[in-house]
Scaffold this motif. Structure first.
Motif, mmCIF file in Angstrom:
data_model
loop_
_atom_site.group_PDB
_atom_site.id
_atom_site.type_symbol
_atom_site.label_atom_id
_atom_site.label_comp_id
_atom_site.label_asym_id
_atom_site.label_seq_id
_atom_site.Cartn_x
_atom_site.Cartn_y
_atom_site.Cartn_z
ATOM 1 N N SER A 188 -1.545 15.800 -9.942
ATOM 2 C CA SER A 188 -0.741 15.328 -11.069
ATOM 3 C C SER A 188 -1.014 13.865 -11.399
ATOM 4 N N GLY A 189 -1.865 13.230 -10.570
ATOM 5 C CA GLY A 189 -2.254 11.860 -10.883
ATOM 6 C C GLY A 189 -1.803 10.822 -9.875
ATOM 7 N N ALA A 190 -0.959 11.243 -8.926
ATOM 8 C CA ALA A 190 -0.502 10.277 -7.923
ATOM 9 C C ALA A 190 -1.650 9.920 -6.987
ATOM 10 N N SER A 191 -1.695 8.659 -6.604
ATOM 11 C CA SER A 191 -2.740 8.268 -5.655
ATOM 12 C C SER A 191 -2.101 7.474 -4.505
ATOM 13 N N PHE A 192 -2.697 7.606 -3.360
ATOM 14 C CA PHE A 192 -2.135 6.979 -2.164
ATOM 15 C C PHE A 192 -3.239 6.310 -1.361
ATOM 16 N N ASP A 193 -2.881 5.216 -0.712
ATOM 17 C CA ASP A 193 -3.851 4.551 0.150
ATOM 18 C C ASP A 193 -4.028 5.329 1.457
ATOM 19 N N ILE A 194 -2.907 5.806 1.989
ATOM 20 C CA ILE A 194 -2.971 6.552 3.256
ATOM 21 C C ILE A 194 -2.158 7.842 3.121
ATOM 22 N N PHE A 239 0.859 -1.172 0.000
ATOM 23 C CA PHE A 239 0.000 0.000 0.000
ATOM 24 C C PHE A 239 0.900 1.228 0.000
ATOM 25 N N SER A 240 0.349 2.301 -0.564
ATOM 26 C CA SER A 240 1.169 3.500 -0.754
ATOM 27 C C SER A 240 0.812 4.549 0.288
ATOM 28 N N VAL A 241 1.844 5.254 0.724
ATOM 29 C CA VAL A 241 1.676 6.238 1.796
ATOM 30 C C VAL A 241 2.301 7.563 1.386
ATOM 31 N N LEU A 242 1.620 8.646 1.703
ATOM 32 C CA LEU A 242 2.182 9.988 1.523
ATOM 33 C C LEU A 242 2.326 10.626 2.897
ATOM 34 N N ILE A 243 3.515 11.128 3.176
ATOM 35 C CA ILE A 243 3.767 11.804 4.460
ATOM 36 C C ILE A 243 3.884 13.299 4.185
ATOM 37 N N VAL A 244 3.036 14.081 4.839
ATOM 38 C CA VAL A 244 3.008 15.526 4.602
ATOM 39 C C VAL A 244 3.363 16.241 5.906
ATOM 40 N N ASP A 245 4.550 16.827 5.968
ATOM 41 C CA ASP A 245 4.974 17.529 7.196
ATOM 42 C C ASP A 245 6.108 18.486 6.860
ATOM 43 N N ASP A 246 6.074 19.673 7.482
ATOM 44 C CA ASP A 246 7.129 20.653 7.217
ATOM 45 C C ASP A 246 8.379 20.372 8.046
ATOM 46 N N ASP A 247 8.269 19.520 9.053
ATOM 47 C CA ASP A 247 9.408 19.221 9.926
ATOM 48 C C ASP A 247 10.206 18.042 9.346
ATOM 49 N N PRO A 248 11.463 18.272 8.947
ATOM 50 C CA PRO A 248 12.243 17.190 8.327
ATOM 51 C C PRO A 248 12.484 16.019 9.281
ATOM 52 N N ILE A 249 12.513 16.318 10.579
ATOM 53 C CA ILE A 249 12.739 15.248 11.565
ATOM 54 C C ILE A 249 11.514 14.340 11.621
ATOM 55 N N ILE A 250 10.350 14.943 11.646
ATOM 56 C CA ILE A 250 9.116 14.156 11.673
ATOM 57 C C ILE A 250 8.983 13.343 10.383
ATOM 58 N N ARG A 251 9.326 13.942 9.251
ATOM 59 C CA ARG A 251 9.242 13.210 7.977
ATOM 60 C C ARG A 251 10.150 11.975 8.030
ATOM 61 N N LYS A 252 11.336 12.159 8.570
ATOM 62 C CA LYS A 252 12.297 11.039 8.637
ATOM 63 C C LYS A 252 11.794 9.948 9.601
ATOM 64 N N ILE A 253 11.282 10.378 10.745
ATOM 65 C CA ILE A 253 10.801 9.401 11.732
ATOM 66 C C ILE A 253 9.580 8.661 11.196
ATOM 67 N N HIS A 254 8.625 9.416 10.695
ATOM 68 C CA HIS A 254 7.412 8.765 10.172
ATOM 69 C C HIS A 254 7.733 7.897 8.961
ATOM 70 N N GLY A 255 8.697 8.346 8.139
ATOM 71 C CA GLY A 255 9.127 7.544 6.990
ATOM 72 C C GLY A 255 9.704 6.213 7.449
ATOM 73 N N ALA A 256 10.537 6.260 8.474
ATOM 74 C CA ALA A 256 11.150 5.033 9.005
ATOM 75 C C ALA A 256 10.091 4.114 9.612
ATOM 76 N N LEU A 257 9.123 4.699 10.294
ATOM 77 C CA LEU A 257 8.027 3.927 10.903
ATOM 78 C C LEU A 257 7.225 3.209 9.828
ATOM 79 N N VAL A 258 6.799 3.989 8.837
ATOM 80 C CA VAL A 258 5.927 3.442 7.793
ATOM 81 C C VAL A 258 6.683 2.416 6.936
ATOM 82 N N SER A 259 8.014 2.592 6.811
ATOM 83 C CA SER A 259 8.800 1.657 5.993
ATOM 84 C C SER A 259 8.813 0.254 6.590
#
Lengths: 204, 140
Positions: free
Chosen positions: B62-68, B21-41
């Motif tokens: 642009s056509g991208a779709s995500f499950d979460i 399943f595909s996930v998009l992480i939307v956050d202005d904090d690079p630390i949160i993006r990295k942590i959430h990215g590692a979690l979701v991975s």
């Protein structure tokens, strides 16, 4: 300095960071994300935090000295900094951020100034403690890796020496003595081979 | 000393078989993006990250779709609530999960009103993601 001593030192340092309230549960969550694919994950996150927080603290400092003080902007900057601090489990830093935000909401400039000094102090102390902790951890890991290599090398030498006996036994006509036959039986391998080799040698 | 990470294969059991399943992480904090990215991975390899709501909207447009979609509330340019409204207006029916560092009880109504399916306090944890995925599994 032996490996166990280093490990004890690292464990004690980490426990002290939790006992003294510098870190909270969130740091443990970060550790759980560290694995073979991300072996330095915690250190990377902490480094990213201290690099990014320098920028945020500068923004807050500039907003504090502007006239008049824009408390909404100040609150926004501190909100970001507090969020980052929470994300690495920086408990004391986060608590000072909360106090700062309360003064900010109340429009209390003096309170903001005073608390900001505390925020920077806690931030600097945590940085020093975590740098020391990661240095000790890296030292332990280096020793640990060296020990693993040394043990692997010794085992390899031992196996080579062991299998060289097979050649000697074949040379003496003891083909029936096969190392493989003994492999499943374990322990007495060395003693059995020694006596058979020695006996064959005496007969010769 | 440092805990071992959750194995990907064990985490994938939560969503059943090896379905990606595909996930998009939307956050202005690079630390949160990295942590959430590692979690979701730990659960999927199809992950993208953007820095604010506008980038999320542009990506979906642009056509991208995500499950979460995990979306922060406070972001520059376009915040999480505005982005969620925009995405729903576009017809995006991904599961949108709000994350906030503010008090969740006071934010929950705002999140739901904007069209989000769920909301959590930052930062996310493995347990929160497991709970979310279990809920999604049941609903699907």
């Amino acid at each position: 300095m032996d490996r166990n001593h280093l490990k004890r030192q690292v464990d004690l340092m980490k426990r002290s960071l939790f006992d003294q309230g510098y870190l909270d549960e969130q740091f443990i969550q970060l550790e759980e994300l560290q694995d073979d694919d991300n072996p330095n994950f915690v250190e990377e996150i902490v480094t990213l935090f201290f690099n990014d927080s320098a920028r945020l603290l500068q923004n807050i400092e500039q907003a504090l000295v502007s006239v008049p003080i824009d408390f909404a902007r100040l609150d926004n900057y501190m909100h970001q900094f507090k969020g980052s601090s929470s994300s690495i489990g920086a408990k004391r830093v986060k608590n000072e951020c909360t106090r700062f935000k309360e003064y900010c909401t109340a429009g209390n400039a003096e309170g903001c100034f005073r608390t900001f000094v505390q925020v920077k102090q806690e931030h600097a102390i945590l940085r020093t403690k975590l740098e020391t902790y990661f240095q000790a951890y890296i030292s332990f890991m280096c020793v640990f890796v060296l020990v693993i290599f040394a043990l692997t090398y010794i085992c390899l030498l031992f196996c080579l020496y062991l299998f060289s006996w097979q050649d000697k036994l074949d040379h003496l006509g003891l083909q029936e003595v096969k190392l493989d036959d003994y492999m499943d039986e374990g322990g007495s391998l060395i003693i059995d081979l020694y006596y058979k080799y020695d006996k064959a040698h005496m007969i010769e | 000393m440092f805990g071992k990470g959750a194995s990907s294969s064990k985490s994938m059991e939560i969503i059943g078989s090896e379905k990606k399943f595909s996930v998009l992480i939307v956050d202005d904090d690079p630390i949160i993006r990295k942590i959430h990215g590692a979690l979701v991975s730990k659960f999927t390899t199809e992950i993208q990250e953007v820095k604010n709501g506008k980038e999320a909207v542009d990506l979906c447009r642009s056509g991208a779709s995500f499950d979460i979609i995990f979306i922060d509330k406070k972001m520059p340019i376009m915040n999480g609530l505005e982005a969620t409204k925009e995405l729903r207006a576009m017809g995006v029916n991904s599961t949108i999960v709000g994350v906030t560092s503010c008090d969740l009880s006071s934010e929950r109504n705002d999140f739901i009103a904007a069209g989000q399916n769920q909301c959590y306090e930052k930062p996310l944890t493995i347990e929160k993601i497991k709970s979310l995925l279990s809920e999604l599994n049941k609903n699907n």
